[in-house]
Scaffold this motif. Structure first.
Motif, PDB file in Angstrom:
ATOM      1  N   PHE A 130      50.738  54.693  43.168  1.00 25.58           N
ATOM      2  CA  PHE A 130      50.877  53.819  44.335  1.00 25.58           C
ATOM      3  C   PHE A 130      51.309  52.432  43.855  1.00 25.58           C
ATOM      4  CE2 PHE A 130      47.521  51.428  47.185  1.00 25.58           C
ATOM      5  CZ  PHE A 130      48.516  50.763  47.878  1.00 25.58           C
ATOM      6  N   ALA A 131      52.279  51.850  44.541  1.00 25.79           N
ATOM      7  CA  ALA A 131      52.733  50.496  44.195  1.00 25.79           C
ATOM      8  C   ALA A 131      52.401  49.529  45.312  1.00 25.79           C
ATOM      9  CB  ALA A 131      54.243  50.484  43.946  1.00 25.79           C
ATOM     10  N   THR A 132      51.887  48.350  44.932  1.00 26.65           N
ATOM     11  CA  THR A 132      51.613  47.291  45.905  1.00 26.65           C
ATOM     12  C   THR A 132      51.963  45.948  45.274  1.00 26.65           C
ATOM     13  OG1 THR A 132      49.932  46.337  47.362  1.00 26.65           O
ATOM     14  CG2 THR A 132      49.177  47.071  45.195  1.00 26.65           C
ATOM     15  N   GLY A 133      51.585  44.860  45.955  1.00 17.58           N
ATOM     16  CA  GLY A 133      51.802  43.525  45.395  1.00 17.58           C
ATOM     17  C   GLY A 133      50.633  43.151  44.508  1.00 17.58           C
ATOM     18  N   GLY A 134      49.504  42.871  45.150  1.00 19.45           N
ATOM     19  CA  GLY A 134      48.301  42.526  44.393  1.00 19.45           C
ATOM     20  C   GLY A 134      47.095  43.150  45.066  1.00 19.45           C
ATOM     21  N   ILE A 135      46.167  43.648  44.290  1.00 15.84           N
ATOM     22  CA  ILE A 135      44.953  44.222  44.874  1.00 15.84           C
ATOM     23  C   ILE A 135      44.063  43.099  45.425  1.00 15.84           C
ATOM     24  CG2 ILE A 135      44.925  46.303  43.464  1.00 15.84           C
ATOM     25  CD1 ILE A 135      42.777  44.876  41.678  1.00 15.84           C
ATOM     26  N   GLY A 136      43.187  43.459  46.357  1.00 14.17           N
ATOM     27  CA  GLY A 136      42.147  42.534  46.790  1.00 14.17           C
ATOM     28  C   GLY A 136      41.089  42.448  45.696  1.00 14.17           C
ATOM     29  N   GLY A 137      40.154  41.521  45.850  1.00 15.52           N
ATOM     30  CA  GLY A 137      39.138  41.368  44.808  1.00 15.52           C
ATOM     31  C   GLY A 137      37.950  40.582  45.309  1.00 15.52           C
ATOM     32  N   VAL A 138      37.256  39.954  44.371  1.00 12.34           N
ATOM     33  CA  VAL A 138      36.097  39.132  44.711  1.00 12.34           C
ATOM     34  C   VAL A 138      36.617  37.759  45.146  1.00 12.34           C
ATOM     35  CG1 VAL A 138      33.956  38.105  43.859  1.00 12.34           C
ATOM     36  CG2 VAL A 138      34.720  40.338  42.968  1.00 12.34           C
ATOM     37  N   HIS A 139      36.274  37.352  46.363  1.00 18.68           N
ATOM     38  CA  HIS A 139      36.738  36.050  46.842  1.00 18.68           C
ATOM     39  C   HIS A 139      35.952  34.915  46.191  1.00 18.68           C
ATOM     40  CE1 HIS A 139      39.728  36.902  50.029  1.00 18.68           C
ATOM     41  NE2 HIS A 139      39.207  38.108  49.874  1.00 18.68           N
ATOM     42  N   LEU A 173      39.174  35.474  39.938  1.00 17.02           N
ATOM     43  CA  LEU A 173      39.687  36.526  39.047  1.00 17.02           C
ATOM     44  C   LEU A 173      38.683  36.957  37.976  1.00 17.02           C
ATOM     45  CD1 LEU A 173      43.466  35.559  38.703  1.00 17.02           C
ATOM     46  CD2 LEU A 173      42.397  37.183  40.265  1.00 17.02           C
ATOM     47  N   PRO A 174      37.924  36.037  37.366  1.00 15.45           N
ATOM     48  CA  PRO A 174      36.927  36.518  36.393  1.00 15.45           C
ATOM     49  C   PRO A 174      35.923  37.481  37.030  1.00 15.45           C
ATOM     50  CG  PRO A 174      37.248  34.145  36.152  1.00 15.45           C
ATOM     51  CD  PRO A 174      38.014  34.557  37.382  1.00 15.45           C
ATOM     52  N   LYS A 175      35.439  37.157  38.231  1.00 15.54           N
ATOM     53  CA  LYS A 175      34.466  38.057  38.883  1.00 15.54           C
ATOM     54  C   LYS A 175      35.128  39.371  39.287  1.00 15.54           C
ATOM     55  CE  LYS A 175      30.998  34.812  40.702  1.00 15.54           C
ATOM     56  NZ  LYS A 175      31.640  33.497  40.446  1.00 15.54           N
ATOM     57  N   THR A 176      36.394  39.312  39.661  1.00 14.32           N
ATOM     58  CA  THR A 176      37.113  40.539  40.022  1.00 14.32           C
ATOM     59  C   THR A 176      37.181  41.483  38.821  1.00 14.32           C
ATOM     60  OG1 THR A 176      38.389  39.355  41.707  1.00 14.32           O
ATOM     61  CG2 THR A 176      39.327  41.429  40.875  1.00 14.32           C
ATOM     62  N   LEU A 177      37.492  40.928  37.659  1.00 14.05           N
ATOM     63  CA  LEU A 177      37.542  41.763  36.447  1.00 14.05           C
ATOM     64  C   LEU A 177      36.158  42.291  36.077  1.00 14.05           C
ATOM     65  CD1 LEU A 177      40.106  39.894  34.150  1.00 14.05           C
ATOM     66  CD2 LEU A 177      40.378  42.132  35.240  1.00 14.05           C
ATOM     67  N   GLU A 178      35.141  41.453  36.234  1.00 15.81           N
ATOM     68  CA  GLU A 178      33.770  41.913  35.943  1.00 15.81           C
ATOM     69  C   GLU A 178      33.379  43.076  36.847  1.00 15.81           C
ATOM     70  OE1 GLU A 178      31.862  41.220  33.542  1.00 15.81           O
ATOM     71  OE2 GLU A 178      32.648  39.335  32.756  1.00 15.81           O
ATOM     72  N   TYR A 179      33.728  42.954  38.108  1.00 21.95           N
ATOM     73  CA  TYR A 179      33.391  43.991  39.086  1.00 21.95           C
ATOM     74  C   TYR A 179      34.073  45.310  38.711  1.00 21.95           C
ATOM     75  CZ  TYR A 179      32.077  45.663  43.764  1.00 21.95           C
ATOM     76  OH  TYR A 179      31.511  46.340  44.815  1.00 21.95           O
ATOM     77  N   LEU A 180      35.359  45.222  38.371  1.00 21.80           N
ATOM     78  CA  LEU A 180      36.093  46.435  37.995  1.00 21.80           C
ATOM     79  C   LEU A 180      35.494  47.071  36.744  1.00 21.80           C
ATOM     80  CD1 LEU A 180      39.690  45.145  38.776  1.00 21.80           C
ATOM     81  CD2 LEU A 180      38.547  47.078  39.905  1.00 21.80           C
ATOM     82  N   GLU A 181      35.075  46.240  35.811  1.00 20.99           N
ATOM     83  CA  GLU A 181      34.456  46.778  34.598  1.00 20.99           C
ATOM     84  C   GLU A 181      33.153  47.500  34.940  1.00 20.99           C
ATOM     85  OE1 GLU A 181      33.827  44.756  30.432  1.00 20.99           O
ATOM     86  OE2 GLU A 181      32.022  44.540  31.622  1.00 20.99           O
ATOM     87  N   THR A 182      32.325  46.857  35.756  1.00 19.18           N
ATOM     88  CA  THR A 182      31.038  47.450  36.136  1.00 19.18           C
ATOM     89  C   THR A 182      31.241  48.802  36.820  1.00 19.18           C
ATOM     90  OG1 THR A 182      30.085  45.266  36.473  1.00 19.18           O
ATOM     91  CG2 THR A 182      28.955  47.102  37.542  1.00 19.18           C
ATOM     92  N   ARG A 183      32.278  48.894  37.661  1.00 12.04           N
ATOM     93  CA  ARG A 183      32.507  50.115  38.422  1.00 12.04           C
ATOM     94  C   ARG A 183      33.359  51.128  37.666  1.00 12.04           C
ATOM     95  NH1 ARG A 183      30.328  52.262  41.003  1.00 12.04           N
ATOM     96  NH2 ARG A 183      31.061  52.486  43.126  1.00 12.04           N
ATOM     97  N   GLY A 184      33.658  50.827  36.402  1.00  9.98           N
ATOM     98  CA  GLY A 184      34.304  51.815  35.547  1.00  9.98           C
ATOM     99  C   GLY A 184      35.780  52.012  35.790  1.00  9.98           C
ATOM    100  N   VAL A 185      36.455  50.961  36.246  1.00  9.46           N
ATOM    101  CA  VAL A 185      37.891  51.085  36.527  1.00  9.46           C
ATOM    102  C   VAL A 185      38.707  50.547  35.347  1.00  9.46           C
ATOM    103  CG1 VAL A 185      39.764  50.425  38.089  1.00  9.46           C
ATOM    104  CG2 VAL A 185      37.431  50.745  38.990  1.00  9.46           C
ATOM    105  N   PRO A 186      39.530  51.396  34.723  1.00  5.29           N
ATOM    106  CA  PRO A 186      40.395  50.878  33.658  1.00  5.29           C
ATOM    107  C   PRO A 186      41.413  49.881  34.227  1.00  5.29           C
ATOM    108  CG  PRO A 186      40.362  53.305  33.676  1.00  5.29           C
ATOM    109  CD  PRO A 186      39.708  52.837  34.946  1.00  5.29           C
TER     110      PRO A 186
END
Ligand code: PSU
Ligand code: MN
Length: 312
Positions: A130-139, A173-186
């Motif tokens: 799937f291609a998009t612009g930018g994913i949503g994340g932690v505001h 962005l730092p919290k967005t990356l932390e969240y993805l790491e916690t939820r196991g997303v490469p």
């Protein structure tokens, strides 16, 4: 492919255009595309022009585009010119995520799909890239507002690879990356060691993983799903140098737009569309041009990954 039971279960609610159905049956590469970017992410007519251009980019790389929306009580995978144009002109179009997808189907209301909803629909159809612009994340301010995009939870549970230019830089962005790491997303930086910041190539944050070819990325997807690990993968493809707006220049515009959204009391799903359009105004349209360029670039990479994934 998505679980066959899932496709049967969705029944009448899932309408896949014949061209896409044939491509999937033949094991040919298919790339899913979302429509929130069309109905809520860009102004008319740039939105519909971009949606068409993105489909052409995917065809140019030997894959079939599958643009997704909810119309007439059914998920449509593959839209006609007329359907796409109507979504682009806006009016009464819901911005659909996991929470309100079924509501749109049940009430017959039109809806554009976000990253989260597009991932769900793509998986039902058996589309894996799937291609998009930018994913949503932690505001920013999420500690108070609790505003965390459902895109992140979807990435944790739905097996679709999302090619994007990082997460929108209006986020934390730092919290967005932390969240993805916690939820196991490469999270893979494509030809970069940095996590890209949507309009800008640089965020000052390291990309958790790095890969330099579509073939390597396809290898990662195969390995993840062969292990039975649930969920998606973020493939972060930085906007090109010619098209980027440097992060230092964006920072002030983003701060102003975020402050303006707060001043006007904009909350929930209206936040991202408001900030995108406000930043487009503040930059005299340059942010929109960067957004268009990065979506096309993501479409090309997604098509290359889809082609590699089908290569035995
Ligand atoms: N990429 C863009 N423009 C957009 C989006 C992505 O270039 O408008 C959309 C996607 O649909 C994504 C949504 O899911 O923004 C995020 O919305 P929210 O922050 O409310 O979760
Ligand atoms: Mn939100």
């Amino acid at each position: 492919m998505g679980a066959p039971e899932e496709r049967v279960r969705s029944g009448e609610r899932l309408r896949i255009a014949p061209e896409i159905r044939q491509a999937l049956a033949a094991g040919s590469p298919v790339v899913a595309l979302e429509t929130t970017i069309v109905s809520h992410g860009m102004p008319y007519p740039e939105n519909v022009e971009t949606a068409r251009a993105v489909e052409r980019e995917i065809r140019g790389r030997g894959a079939t585009p599958a643009t997704i929306a909810v119309l007439d009580g059914a998920i449509h995978v593959g839209l006609s010119e007329r359907e796409l144009d109507a979504l682009a002109k806006g009016g009464d179009v819901l911005k659909l995520s996991r929470n309100d997808l079924a509501y749109a189907l049940a009430t017959g209301r039109r809806g554009a799909t976000t990253v989260a909803a597009t991932m769900i629909c793509a998986q039902m159809a058996g589309i894996r890239v799937f291609a998009t612009g930018g994913i949503g994340g932690v505001h920013r301010g999420a500690a108070e507002s609790f505003d965390i995009s459902a895109d992140l939870e979807e990435l944790a549970q739905t097996g679709v690879a999302v090619v994007c230019a990082g997460a929108k830089a209006l986020l934390d962005l730092p919290k967005t990356l932390e969240y993805l790491e916690t939820r196991g997303v490469p999270v893979v930086g494509y030809r970069t060691d940095e996590f890209p910041a949507f309009w800008s190539r640089s965020s000052g944050l390291a990309a958790p993983l790095r890969m330099d070819s579509a073939a390597e990325i396809a290898g990662l997807l195969r390995a993840k799903w062969a292990l039975g690990l649930r969920g998606g993968v973020v493939i972060a493809n930085p906007v090109s140098e010619e098209d980027e707006i440097p992060a230092a220049e964006m920072a002030g515009h983003i701060d102003r737009a975020v402050a303006e959204a707060a001043r006007r009391g904009i909350v929930g799903k209206a936040v991202t569309p408001f900030i995108l359009s406000h930043i487009a105004e503040l930059t005299g349209g340059r942010s929109l041009a960067a957004n268009i360029a990065l979506v096309k670039s993501n479409a090309r990479l997604a098509a290359d990954v889809a082609v590699e994934l089908q290569t035995k």
